[in-house]
Each structure stands twice: as C-alpha cells, then as structure tokens.
Design a protein around this motif. Sequence first.
Motif, short mmCIF file in Angstrom:
data_model
loop_
_atom_site.label_atom_id
_atom_site.label_comp_id
_atom_site.label_asym_id
_atom_site.label_seq_id
_atom_site.Cartn_x
_atom_site.Cartn_y
_atom_site.Cartn_z
N ALA A 24 89.23 87.00 -33.83
CA ALA A 24 88.33 87.64 -32.87
C ALA A 24 88.80 89.04 -32.52
CB ALA A 24 88.21 86.77 -31.62
N LEU A 25 90.09 89.19 -32.30
CA LEU A 25 90.61 90.52 -31.98
C LEU A 25 90.50 91.47 -33.17
CD1 LEU A 25 93.74 89.67 -29.83
CD2 LEU A 25 91.84 91.14 -29.16
N GLY A 26 90.67 90.93 -34.37
CA GLY A 26 90.49 91.76 -35.55
C GLY A 26 89.08 92.33 -35.64
N ALA A 27 88.09 91.48 -35.33
CA ALA A 27 86.70 91.95 -35.34
C ALA A 27 86.46 92.97 -34.24
CB ALA A 27 85.76 90.76 -35.19
N ALA A 28 87.02 92.74 -33.06
CA ALA A 28 86.83 93.68 -31.96
C ALA A 28 87.49 95.02 -32.25
CB ALA A 28 87.40 93.08 -30.67
N LEU A 29 88.68 95.00 -32.84
CA LEU A 29 89.35 96.24 -33.19
C LEU A 29 88.58 97.00 -34.26
CD1 LEU A 29 93.05 94.98 -33.25
CD2 LEU A 29 92.13 96.72 -31.71
N ALA A 30 88.05 96.28 -35.22
CA ALA A 30 87.27 96.94 -36.27
C ALA A 30 86.06 97.65 -35.69
CB ALA A 30 86.84 95.91 -37.32
N ALA A 31 85.49 97.12 -34.62
CA ALA A 31 84.29 97.70 -34.03
C ALA A 31 84.58 98.84 -33.07
CB ALA A 31 83.51 96.61 -33.29
N VAL A 112 90.64 86.59 -22.06
CA VAL A 112 90.21 85.97 -23.32
C VAL A 112 89.06 85.02 -23.01
CG1 VAL A 112 90.94 84.50 -25.24
CG2 VAL A 112 92.55 86.14 -24.25
N PRO A 113 87.94 85.09 -23.77
CA PRO A 113 87.75 85.91 -24.96
C PRO A 113 87.59 87.39 -24.64
CG PRO A 113 85.72 84.74 -24.42
CD PRO A 113 86.77 84.21 -23.49
N VAL A 114 88.16 88.22 -25.51
CA VAL A 114 88.16 89.66 -25.28
C VAL A 114 86.80 90.25 -25.64
CG1 VAL A 114 89.19 91.84 -26.02
CG2 VAL A 114 90.64 89.83 -25.68
N GLN A 115 86.27 91.07 -24.74
CA GLN A 115 85.01 91.77 -24.99
C GLN A 115 85.30 93.13 -25.62
OE1 GLN A 115 82.10 90.16 -24.42
NE2 GLN A 115 83.41 88.44 -23.78
N THR A 116 84.48 93.50 -26.58
CA THR A 116 84.72 94.75 -27.31
C THR A 116 84.76 95.95 -26.38
OG1 THR A 116 83.68 93.85 -29.31
CG2 THR A 116 83.86 96.24 -29.15
N ALA A 117 83.81 96.03 -25.45
CA ALA A 117 83.77 97.17 -24.54
C ALA A 117 85.02 97.23 -23.66
CB ALA A 117 82.52 97.10 -23.67
N GLY A 118 85.45 96.08 -23.17
CA GLY A 118 86.65 96.05 -22.34
C GLY A 118 87.89 96.43 -23.11
N LEU A 119 87.99 95.97 -24.35
CA LEU A 119 89.12 96.33 -25.20
C LEU A 119 89.16 97.82 -25.43
CD1 LEU A 119 91.50 95.56 -27.06
CD2 LEU A 119 89.83 95.19 -28.89
N ASN A 120 88.00 98.41 -25.73
CA ASN A 120 87.94 99.84 -25.99
C ASN A 120 88.38 100.64 -24.77
OD1 ASN A 120 86.16 102.51 -25.78
ND2 ASN A 120 86.52 102.08 -27.94
#
Length: 440
Positions: A24-31, A112-120
């Motif tokens: 999941a984190l790999g997908a979020a980082l890719a985005a 967790v689960p990590v949201q893409t916007a929050g990670l960014n």
Amino acid sequence: MPSLVPGEPLRVLLVSSDTELYQALGAALAATAGEHRYFWVSQAGLALTRGQGLAPHVILLDTALEAADALVAELVEGIPEATLLALVPEGPAGVASARDALLAGARAFLTVPVQTAGLNATLRQTLSRRAPVPSEDERAPAAGRVVIFCGPKGGTGRTTLAINTAVSLSRPNDKVVLVDADYAAPAVDVALNLRGQRDIRDLMPKLSQLDADLISGVLAAHSTGVKVLLAPPPDAGQPAPTLPQVQQVIAWLRRMFPWVLVDLGLPLNEAAYAFLDLADRVIVSVLPEMVGVRNARLMMAQFDQRGYPADKVWPLLNREGLGGGLARFNVEAALGRPVRFTVPNDQLLATETINSGVPMVIGHGRRPVARAYKILAAELSADREAAAVAAAAAVTAAPVAVANAARPLPLVARLRAFWGDGRRRRPFLATAGAIAVVVL
C-alpha cells in the motif's frame, strides 16, 4: 514528477513485517513522491544496519512491531540524518502509539491505512525542515563506488568479469577492493592464486572493533594492486556471514576504497539484496542462450519491482559470438531492454587464465576480450565522474534551511498539526490533548 529531495531520488525505508502495508505504501509513494527509491526491512533487528547502508532520507516505522519505541530511539540515534515517521493505527490506540513514538524521537506520524494526500503533505513538510546542507569542509569523505557483478545462474563468466574489471580499474591513486560474495561456490581465490589467505571469517569476532587497520590486515593483496576480501572455502564447514555482519564490513570498505567491486553469487536472498540495494551499478552477465536469457529477464524483473532505476542495472552480453548462440538483437528482444555492453567469446583463454591465476588483462592485454574488459572499466569510470558532477551541482543548488527548522515541533503542536482542529474530530482531539498534557 520531480523528486522531493533536490538533485537526487528520495530514498524511503519501510520497517514493517506487514506485506500489505509495504504494498500500500509503495502505491502511495508512486502516486505522490516523484522520483524515489523504496526499500523494505521486514525484521526489526536488521533495521539499523540496513538503514545505515542505504542512507534513507525518510524512515517509515510500523509501531505494530514489538518494542517499537525502543527501535525508534535506536534508529534516530544511529541514522540522525534521516527523518523518521511513525505509522500508527487509527483510534485511541493510535494516540498512545504516536505519543510513545514522538517521545522516542520520531519527527511526525501517519495513521494506517495511509492516505496519499496525507503522505504527500507530511513528506513535504518534514523534508522541508531537514538540517542545513553541511559546508564542504564538514562533509564526510565520499563513499566508494559499489559495482555488483551477478548472473542468473552459474557459469555466466561473472567472476572473470569482476576480476578483470577490478584489475583494469586499479590505479595507484584509485584503489580497488574486490569482495568474493559467492559463499556457496567461491572462486576468486583460485582465479587470482590467493589460496591460503585470510578471509571474511577473521573479521567476524571483531565487528565491534572494526577499523581500517584491522580490515587491511585481513585483505589479500594481489600483485596488480587489487585488494581482495575472500570468502571462506566451501569446505570450511561454517555458516556464511550474516546480513548485518556483511553490511558492517561493506560500509567500512566504502570508506577505505574508491571502488568496491562484488562478485555476488546465488541465491538472491535478503543478504544478496543488501548488496544489490547498496550498489551504484549492477552488471548482469547474460550468455547468448535461451535459458540464461530467460532467467536474466526474470532476475531484472525482480530488480524493477524493487524500484531500481534503469541506469542502475547494466545487462552485459558475455561470450558474444559463441557458436550457435543468439545474436545481440535476439537477446535484447528476449530481455525486453537493450544490452549495455558486450564481451566477445574466448572461452579457451578464459579457462587458461583461471587455471594459471593470471587475469586476461595482464597476460593477454591485446586480445579482443581483454580490450573489452578495459573498455568496460573506462565506462564505469566515466559513469562515476558524471555522477560526481551531478551530485556536486545538486549540492550547490540545494537551499540551505534555517538551523531552527530542523528542530522537531513540541509534542502537543505536532499532535494538533496532524489531527487538525475540525469539529468532526473534536472528541478524539480532546482525548489526544489530554494524553499529551499528562505526559508533558
């Protein structure tokens, strides 16, 4: 999308035993993370040594691991230049985990689960608060260039490639160390006539006392000037060095030598990937036959899955012109990528030089195969110089942050900055604030 770190790919290390979280984190980082390298350590005990070798910009630590707060403190102290973000569950349990992680030294936390916007948003905010770029006088000596030679199976000429490239690179002011990391079937000692020398086992009892003098005393010296860290003989009856042990030794070799070349054997287990993840270049020796090409394609697909950039992996067609072998364009079509370099076939000479213990580039320097090794060494040298120029330009262009910006926010401020002050979360915020007040 550009990298979040000026001038180089963002390096992210996940410490977690959760495969689904890794994906999941790999997908979020890719985005969201732009150009980046994503690494994973599933065993908490390996996190520090692996992290010190990878030099990540960001460490994402799963607080579901046992003794997570102690691990946070260990990583913050052992890798101070990295930004550590704790991964916590949602709800009241997450508040307690976040509190413990922040008190142990984490810069911030994510649920967790990590949201893409929050990670960014969290990556951008925390990376902008990194410590200032050190001056030229304060910087540590440049780490040696690590080049891995590997193959999808035995008999691809990997060891001969590594030896002759090492000898071709060696100069009085540009020293080379060659590491025999084929612990199942070592061959460098025989190919260089270094039998009876000390090997990596002599360093294992003294890992806590390693220094340049101790390591130099174990390295075998070849007449060409190349130093060699030998593998134990196959009849030694002792287990191969563990991953943390090998990583400590390689970290020291990078400080001591401008070039660290590794003859990496199979299988590609976690220890092998520790070498590969640290490498600047990975040279994959491919023979012009269908089984080897198929296996090489599968091996490089694994490298793609680990996020290795295309310019890190150099497919090399070895023994080009082998009778009945595939042509270069057929190999490239089967691999699905171009061949970076070719070495002509001269198997009789290869066998002769291994038996005599004299590298081709020394005893038969004018033969086409020997000239190919010298050209490969020249390309590696030019590649290193280009990387150094790019790194210097990136450091010059990187903004210098204010020193105070590197200081972590107080605990309450970080909790409030993360959770916000919206009404929808007010009951949960009250709980978080109450816990924070008690701690402070």
